[in-house]
Enzyme design. Structure first.
Site, mmCIF file in Angstrom:
data_model
loop_
_atom_site.group_PDB
_atom_site.id
_atom_site.type_symbol
_atom_site.label_atom_id
_atom_site.label_comp_id
_atom_site.label_asym_id
_atom_site.label_seq_id
_atom_site.Cartn_x
_atom_site.Cartn_y
_atom_site.Cartn_z
ATOM 1 C CE LYS A 8 -4.102 2.141 2.080
ATOM 2 N NZ LYS A 8 -3.871 3.433 1.514
ATOM 3 C CG PHE A 11 -2.802 -0.505 -7.922
ATOM 4 C CD1 PHE A 11 -4.179 -0.463 -7.955
ATOM 5 C CD2 PHE A 11 -2.103 0.640 -7.560
ATOM 6 C CE1 PHE A 11 -4.862 0.704 -7.650
ATOM 7 C CE2 PHE A 11 -2.778 1.817 -7.255
ATOM 8 C CZ PHE A 11 -4.163 1.844 -7.299
ATOM 9 N NE ARG A 31 -14.184 3.429 2.361
ATOM 10 C CZ ARG A 31 -12.932 3.872 2.182
ATOM 11 N NH1 ARG A 31 -11.925 3.067 2.328
ATOM 12 N NH2 ARG A 31 -12.720 5.127 1.840
ATOM 13 C CE LYS A 46 -8.565 1.824 4.646
ATOM 14 N NZ LYS A 46 -8.666 3.250 4.420
HETATM 15 P P1 ATP Z 1 -6.076 6.342 2.519
HETATM 16 O O1 ATP Z 1 -6.288 7.632 3.231
HETATM 17 O O2 ATP Z 1 -5.460 5.268 3.331
HETATM 18 O O3 ATP Z 1 -5.426 6.529 1.175
HETATM 19 P P2 ATP Z 1 -8.516 6.102 1.134
HETATM 20 O O4 ATP Z 1 -9.865 6.151 1.735
HETATM 21 O O5 ATP Z 1 -8.067 7.229 0.287
HETATM 22 O O6 ATP Z 1 -7.490 5.821 2.302
HETATM 23 P P3 ATP Z 1 -8.499 3.349 0.703
HETATM 24 O O7 ATP Z 1 -9.578 2.683 -0.017
HETATM 25 O O8 ATP Z 1 -8.522 3.266 2.148
HETATM 26 O O9 ATP Z 1 -8.439 4.854 0.229
HETATM 27 O O10 ATP Z 1 -7.134 2.815 0.230
HETATM 28 C C1 ATP Z 1 -6.879 2.730 -1.125
HETATM 29 C C2 ATP Z 1 -5.871 3.799 -1.484
HETATM 30 O O11 ATP Z 1 -4.560 3.302 -1.267
HETATM 31 C C3 ATP Z 1 -5.974 4.067 -2.953
HETATM 32 O O12 ATP Z 1 -6.816 5.160 -3.195
HETATM 33 C C4 ATP Z 1 -4.554 4.289 -3.403
HETATM 34 O O13 ATP Z 1 -4.268 5.680 -3.451
HETATM 35 C C5 ATP Z 1 -3.698 3.697 -2.320
HETATM 36 N N1 ATP Z 1 -2.940 2.517 -2.755
HETATM 37 C C6 ATP Z 1 -1.620 2.347 -2.554
HETATM 38 N N2 ATP Z 1 -1.215 1.176 -3.010
HETATM 39 C C7 ATP Z 1 -2.283 0.547 -3.542
HETATM 40 C C8 ATP Z 1 -2.480 -0.713 -4.167
HETATM 41 N N3 ATP Z 1 -1.489 -1.588 -4.315
HETATM 42 N N4 ATP Z 1 -3.743 -1.033 -4.565
HETATM 43 C C9 ATP Z 1 -4.754 -0.155 -4.400
HETATM 44 N N5 ATP Z 1 -4.617 1.055 -3.811
HETATM 45 C C10 ATP Z 1 -3.388 1.405 -3.388
#
Ligand code: ATP
Length: 571
Positions: A252, A342, A417, A423
């Site tokens: 991540k 990804f 989601r 995550k």
């Molecule tokens: P966060 O604040 O942790 O980024 P979020 O609500 O924006 O949370 P989440 O769905 O929690 O988003 O986490 C997905 C986010 O993580 C994606 O929007 C992307 O930017 C990031 N990310 C990093 N690496 C990856 C990956 N390998 N696959 C998918 N998303 C990834």
């Protein structure tokens, strides 16, 4: 349709501080709008002239608008500036100046929505020498045709300060009520909106072809798709329960998400997390994608990371310096990037949204020629929790946020989601609570040392079901004096006189100043507790919230949801 019809609606919306009433006003109005105008009206309800991702920039400064008002009202700019000084608002200034219109030899007629649209899009297209004068002339022509009330809203639209409090989902809900008679049909609209996040297209398709028409909306290269998001769990055991058997894990990465589109004609477009077109910010990435992806037409997703000379990953804050309009070439050298691909959503004529993750990554591995600046996400495929934990440690050693665990059979759930992605971040393993992305909806004046600026911000989560913003904490900790001093500059553009209609707040939490929900802050908290003073999930609050940074890559509706907070609280 006359613009004045919409102006009457603006007047009603401006007076309401109830979300439901707002939806009623809008749905009643949408029923009366001709099919040819419904797309335009939907954008204008949001104060836009196209979908957000089309980035139609009018490029009109306050100074230019005041000049146009003076010219339309045939009075001196000096006089207009005086009125502006006493009114403190360009819209009110336009209304006052244009109350008495100068006589014209030939009657100019009324301003229609189509007229307004055509003219504003002509303004968008103008650039180069002499364009400011031409833009002013075009603006004068619509101001002359508008009523004085119309001129008030028109001036705000062109300056991007029309704050009606409606969001995309408010319009979607209202369209569902207007054209299908039932709000519960909004699910169908939302499904279409997830692969086509353009309220204009949704409105027109629904008005012309009903729900059947919406079902036919397909992925379209060059139009962004709403991004899939990840769920969170509290314990490793839960991961295995949610995704049993063999699963995939990727790093991540702590960077910026991008959705890259390549059209048949070879054009590459980059869209941010909030679906804004950010192609101009990353010409280097466009080149790498052009050279290193062997396919004619595609949509992929990647995380962009800043790297040093050796290719080591640098923190998110370093990457943020690449968010700029100027000196881009200089910064490409200063802060080179690496994109870790990804996802694959579309490839050479075929949508991959409903293909399994296994199939999607198989195709990615086939088409990407890996290099220092463009590569694929690090990945393991395993059914062994110990191996998963080891991979997690490796990612932390690489200074990443943690890992993303993905179901091999899972489809791409646009705009959702879902449980196909989970995550796991380092904050969880240290038994700290997660961070929250909250929207700033109000502020309290500071006392003592903080006198003269804001001392605390009122923050809210987004309730996706009701399309409302619910308060969760007052935030004062973690903001330096310097930051506090800069807050009015950052927030005051969003100031509104009454509580924005979609905000739900208890009496006890009434701030000194209300803001239209726009700015997102990332906040760390120690605990979620019950509270009679906050409206999040009917009474949840954050204890000891601490400001981390602004999340300019997110928009209000992308804040942490009330449902997520409730879930975390129950866990
Ligand atoms: P966060 O604040 O942790 O980024 P979020 O609500 O924006 O949370 P989440 O769905 O929690 O988003 O986490 C997905 C986010 O993580 C994606 O929007 C992307 O930017 C990031 N990310 C990093 N690496 C990856 C990956 N390998 N696959 C998918 N998303 C990834």
């Amino acid at each position: 349709m006359d613009f004045d019809k919409l102006v009457d609606v603006y007047e009603e919306l401006e007076k309401t501080s109830s979300g439901n009433q707002m939806r009623e006003i809008l749905s009643d109005f949408f029923k009366t709008v001709p099919k040819d105008d419904i797309a335009l009206v939907s954008y204008l309800t949001l104060g836009q002239i196209s979908s957000e991702f089309e980035s139609a920039v009018l490029g009109l400064a306050e100074k230019t608008v005041l000049k146009a008002i003076a010219s339309a009202g045939a009075i001196s700019i000096k006089k207009v500036k005086e009125i502006m000084h006493s009114k403190g608002d360009v819209g009110l200034t336009a209304e006052k100046v244009l109350q008495k219109k100068p006589q014209t030899l030939i009657p100019i007629g009324k301003l229609t929505i189509h007229d307004l649209f055509d003219t504003l899009h002509k303004i968008v297209k103008l650039s180069g020498t002499g364009s400011q004068d031409k833009k002013t002339q075009l603006l004068v022509s619509v101001l002359q045709k508008a009523s004085s009330k119309g001129a008030k809203y028109l001036s705000r639209i062109v300056l991007g300060t029309l704050r009606m409090g409606a969001g995309d989902m408010t319009v979607i809900d209202s369209l569902a009520i207007a054209f299908t008679g039932e709000k519960k049909n909004k699910e169908h609209l939302e499904r279409a909106y997830n692969i086509c996040p353009d309220v204009g297209v949704i409105a027109e398709t629904l008005a012309r072809d009903g729900l059947k028409g919406l079902e036919k909306i397909q992925v379209h290269v060059s139009r962004p798709i709403k991004m899939m998001l990840a769920q969170r769990v509290k314990e490793w055991e839960e991961v295995v329960k949610k995704i049993p058997g063999t699963l995939a894990a990727e790093g991540k990465y702590d960077g910026e998400r991008v959705q890259a589109h390549k059209t048949k004609s070879g054009e590459i477009m980059l869209f941010s997390r909030r679906l804004e077109n950010i192609t101009d910010q990353f010409p280097d990435l466009v080149e790498y994608i052009q050279k290193q992806i062997n396919a004619k037409e595609f949509i992929i997703e990647a995380e962009i990371l800043a790297i040093d000379k050796e290719g080591k990953h640098l923190p998110f804050q370093t990457l943020m310096q690449r968010r700029r309009k100027y000196d881009i070439e200089e910064y490409i050298k200063k802060i080179p990037v690496q994109a870790k691909i990804f996802e694959l959503l579309y490839l050479d004529g075929k949508s991959y949204l409903n293909e399994s993750y296994k199939e999607r990554i198989k195709q990615i591995e086939k088409i990407v020629k890996k290099g220092k600046h463009l590569t694929t996400a690090d990945r393991i495929i395993t059914d062994d929790v110990e191996e998963l934990k080891k991979f997690f440690s490796e990612m932390l050693d690489d200074k990443q946020e943690g890992i993303m665990i993905k179901s091999l059979e899972g489809v791409y759930q646009a705009g959702t989601r879902g449980w196909n992605w989970i995550k796991w971040k380092k904050d969880y393993s240290q038994d700290m609570i997660d961070t929250f992305d909250l929207v700033v909806i109000g502020a309290f004046y500071g006392r003592g040392k903080r006198h003269g600026t804001y001392g605390a911000l009122l923050c809210a989560t987004y309730n996706t079901k009701n399309d409302t913003f619910e308060t969760i904490c007052k935030l004062g900790t973690g903001l330096t004096d310097e930051m506090l001093a800069s807050l009015p500059g950052k927030l005051d553009g969003d100031k509104v006189k009454i509580k924005p209609a979609r905000v739900i707040a208890k009496k006890e939490m009434e701030p000194d100043v209300w803001f239209t929900p726009t700015i997102i802050v990332e906040v760390l908290a120690a605990e979620i507790t019950k509270s009679p003073f906050h409206s999040c999930a009917s009474g949840l609050a954050l204890r000891f919230p601490r400001f981390l940074h602004f999340r300019d890559d997110k928009k209000a509706e992308q804040a942490t949801t009330s449902e997520e907070v409730k879930d975390m609280f129950e866990k």
